[in-house]
Design an enzyme around this catalytic site. Structure first.
Site, PDB file in Angstrom:
ATOM      1  N   ASN A 195      49.392  45.931  41.558  1.00  0.00           N
ATOM      2  CA  ASN A 195      48.727  45.170  40.703  1.00  0.00           C
ATOM      3  C   ASN A 195      48.192  45.926  39.544  1.00  0.00           C
ATOM      4  OD1 ASN A 195      46.330  43.886  39.943  1.00  0.00           O
ATOM      5  ND2 ASN A 195      46.238  42.721  41.854  1.00  0.00           N
TER       6      ASN A 195
ATOM      7  N   HIS B 105      44.251  45.552  36.343  1.00  0.00           N
ATOM      8  CA  HIS B 105      42.934  46.194  35.493  1.00  0.00           C
ATOM      9  C   HIS B 105      43.376  46.871  34.361  1.00  0.00           C
ATOM     10  CE1 HIS B 105      40.262  46.500  38.787  1.00  0.00           C
ATOM     11  NE2 HIS B 105      40.784  47.524  39.503  1.00  0.00           N
TER      12      HIS B 105
ATOM     13  N   HIS C  83      47.234  38.791  38.816  1.00  0.00           N
ATOM     14  CA  HIS C  83      46.292  37.664  39.330  1.00  0.00           C
ATOM     15  C   HIS C  83      45.806  37.177  37.975  1.00  0.00           C
ATOM     16  CE1 HIS C  83      42.687  36.057  41.726  1.00  0.00           C
ATOM     17  NE2 HIS C  83      43.093  35.398  41.076  1.00  0.00           N
TER      18      HIS C  83
ATOM     19  N   ARG D 222      43.305  34.393  36.728  1.00  0.00           N
ATOM     20  CA  ARG D 222      42.309  33.812  37.397  1.00  0.00           C
ATOM     21  C   ARG D 222      41.850  32.585  36.635  1.00  0.00           C
ATOM     22  NH1 ARG D 222      38.901  37.354  40.861  1.00  0.00           N
ATOM     23  NH2 ARG D 222      37.324  35.761  40.726  1.00  0.00           N
TER      24      ARG D 222
ATOM     25  N   ARG E 245      39.673  36.177  32.963  1.00  0.00           N
ATOM     26  CA  ARG E 245      38.857  37.435  32.864  1.00  0.00           C
ATOM     27  C   ARG E 245      39.750  38.599  32.373  1.00  0.00           C
ATOM     28  NH1 ARG E 245      36.031  38.856  38.344  1.00  0.00           N
ATOM     29  NH2 ARG E 245      35.111  36.785  38.181  1.00  0.00           N
TER      30      ARG E 245
ATOM     31  N   GLU F 196      49.236  36.111  41.754  1.00  0.00           N
ATOM     32  CA  GLU F 196      48.045  35.749  42.759  1.00  0.00           C
ATOM     33  C   GLU F 196      47.341  34.590  42.102  1.00  0.00           C
ATOM     34  OE1 GLU F 196      45.383  39.097  43.146  1.00  0.00           O
ATOM     35  OE2 GLU F 196      47.008  40.074  44.350  1.00  0.00           O
TER      36      GLU F 196
ATOM     37  N   THR G  37      38.700  39.718  44.437  1.00  0.00           N
ATOM     38  CA  THR G  37      38.727  38.907  45.623  1.00  0.00           C
ATOM     39  C   THR G  37      37.860  39.283  46.869  1.00  0.00           C
ATOM     40  OG1 THR G  37      41.048  38.419  44.632  1.00  0.00           O
ATOM     41  CG2 THR G  37      40.477  37.118  46.760  1.00  0.00           C
TER      42      THR G  37
ATOM     43  N   GLU H 272      49.364  37.766  53.652  1.00  0.00           N
ATOM     44  CA  GLU H 272      48.922  39.108  53.051  1.00  0.00           C
ATOM     45  C   GLU H 272      47.651  39.177  53.704  1.00  0.00           C
ATOM     46  OE1 GLU H 272      49.150  40.091  48.801  1.00  0.00           O
ATOM     47  OE2 GLU H 272      47.285  41.386  49.129  1.00  0.00           O
TER      48      GLU H 272
ATOM     49  N   HIS I 118      44.370  45.047  49.335  1.00  0.00           N
ATOM     50  CA  HIS I 118      42.859  45.131  49.289  1.00  0.00           C
ATOM     51  C   HIS I 118      41.962  46.476  49.580  1.00  0.00           C
ATOM     52  CE1 HIS I 118      39.353  43.832  47.323  1.00  0.00           C
ATOM     53  NE2 HIS I 118      39.996  42.492  46.845  1.00  0.00           N
TER      54      HIS I 118
HETATM   55  N1  PXP Z   1      45.939  41.580  47.162  1.00  0.00           N
HETATM   56  C1  PXP Z   1      45.022  40.512  46.610  1.00  0.00           C
HETATM   57  C2  PXP Z   1      45.196  39.198  47.182  1.00  0.00           C
HETATM   58  C3  PXP Z   1      44.092  41.118  45.674  1.00  0.00           C
HETATM   59  O1  PXP Z   1      43.162  39.887  45.541  1.00  0.00           O
HETATM   60  C4  PXP Z   1      43.918  42.211  45.177  1.00  0.00           C
HETATM   61  C5  PXP Z   1      42.909  42.691  44.066  1.00  0.00           C
HETATM   62  O2  PXP Z   1      43.419  41.861  43.046  1.00  0.00           O
HETATM   63  C6  PXP Z   1      44.770  43.271  45.780  1.00  0.00           C
HETATM   64  C7  PXP Z   1      45.528  43.025  46.678  1.00  0.00           C
HETATM   65  C8  PXP Z   1      44.868  44.755  45.373  1.00  0.00           C
HETATM   66  O3  PXP Z   1      43.348  44.999  45.572  1.00  0.00           O
HETATM   67  P1  PXP Z   1      42.818  46.474  45.180  1.00  0.00           P
HETATM   68  O4  PXP Z   1      42.735  46.507  43.601  1.00  0.00           O
HETATM   69  O5  PXP Z   1      41.587  46.894  46.076  1.00  0.00           O
HETATM   70  O6  PXP Z   1      43.915  47.766  45.685  1.00  0.00           O
END
Ligand code: PXP
Length: 247
Positions: free
Chosen positions: A8, A11, A51, A53, A57, A78, A109, A159, A197
């Site tokens: 992901n 960031h 993602h 959103r 953001r 996402e 999330t 997931e 997550h």
């Molecule tokens: N899976 C989903 C559905 C998420 O919303 C996120 C966070 O954006 C992640 C995985 C990744 O989580 P983390 O950034 O804590 O590894």
């Protein structure tokens, strides 16, 4: 099947927006999510997760299209369960969509999608996306009723939200892990079981005790590690830790 890693890269867009929110497409707007995507893939990422959103953001629509056009690896979008996002997904045509709950005030999330509560709308959205050739995942808490509802809604994948496990301390860690194990067993083989997550370079060892996992989605810990050793190396380290998984 080896356990796959979706990285992901939201960031990276968060960092760019911190300085260039008004002009994210300016030539000097950095860092670039697309370049980060290339770096993650060079480290062995199997797919990229973004993602978009409702409040835009971090990832912008233009990022999504640039990544779609510039990267050959599968893209996992996402998104919240909204008409706007369905429209974006149908134009973008990612390989996968992961339906997530979205709350404007949250930092990331927070809970899983309540498939039971939103059943009819979620079924409709899943069917529309699948008709366009997109495989659909639902991001759910490790709750057997939600797993069952995901199957009834004809999702392709679940997931499992690993956040409660990742945040747990003491005896709660094992309790949360057991919930994830039970949910994975309930989902398999009807649903592909993914997890994400809060997974990091330490708790990954316990995550690997969950059976039937096909893919992990990891963002924060890999991007944090990348500030020390670079993104390609950070992804490679995580892939190495995942290499001995046996479903
Ligand atoms: N899976 C989903 C559905 C998420 O919303 C996120 C966070 O954006 C992640 C995985 C990744 O989580 P983390 O950034 O804590 O590894």
């Amino acid at each position: 099947m080896p356990l796959l890693l979706g990285v992901n890269i939201d960031h990276i867009a968060t960092l760019r927006q911190a300085r260039y929110a008004k002009e994210p497409d300016a030539p000097n707007a950095e860092p670039s999510p697309l370049e980060a995507g290339h770096d993650a893939l060079a480290g062995g990422a199997d797919s990229l997760t973004i993602h978009v959103r409702g409040d835009r953001r971090h990832m912008q629509d233009a990022d999504a299209y640039r990544i779609r056009a510039g990267v050959k690896a599968p893209l996992n979008l996402e998104m919240g369960v909204t008409g706007e996002m369905v429209g974006l997904a149908l134009k973008l045509k990612p390989e996968f969509v992961c339906l997530v709950p979205e709350n404007r005030m949250e930092i990331t999330t927070e809970g899983g999608l309540d498939v039971l509560a939103g059943f009819e709308k979620i079924c409709m959205v899943i069917a529309r996306l699948q008709d366009a050739g997109i495989r659909v995942s639902v991001f759910i808490d490790p709750d057997l009723k939600q797993v069952e509802a995901a199957g009834e809604a004809r999702a392709d994948m679940i997931e499992l939200h690993t956040g409660a496990f990742a945040n747990a301390t003491g005896e709660a860690v094992q309790i949360e892990l057991e919930r994830l194990i039970a949910a994975a067993k309930a989902g398999h083989p009807g649903l592909q079981v993914n997890a994400g997550h809060g997974i990091n370079y330490t708790n990954i060892q316990q995550i690997l005790t969950i059976p039937h996992l096909a893919e992990l989605n990891i963002g924060h810990s890999i991007i944090a590690r990348s500030t020390r050793i670079g993104l390609t190396a950070a992804v490679r380290e995580m892939k190495d830790l995942m290499a001995n998984y046996s479903a």
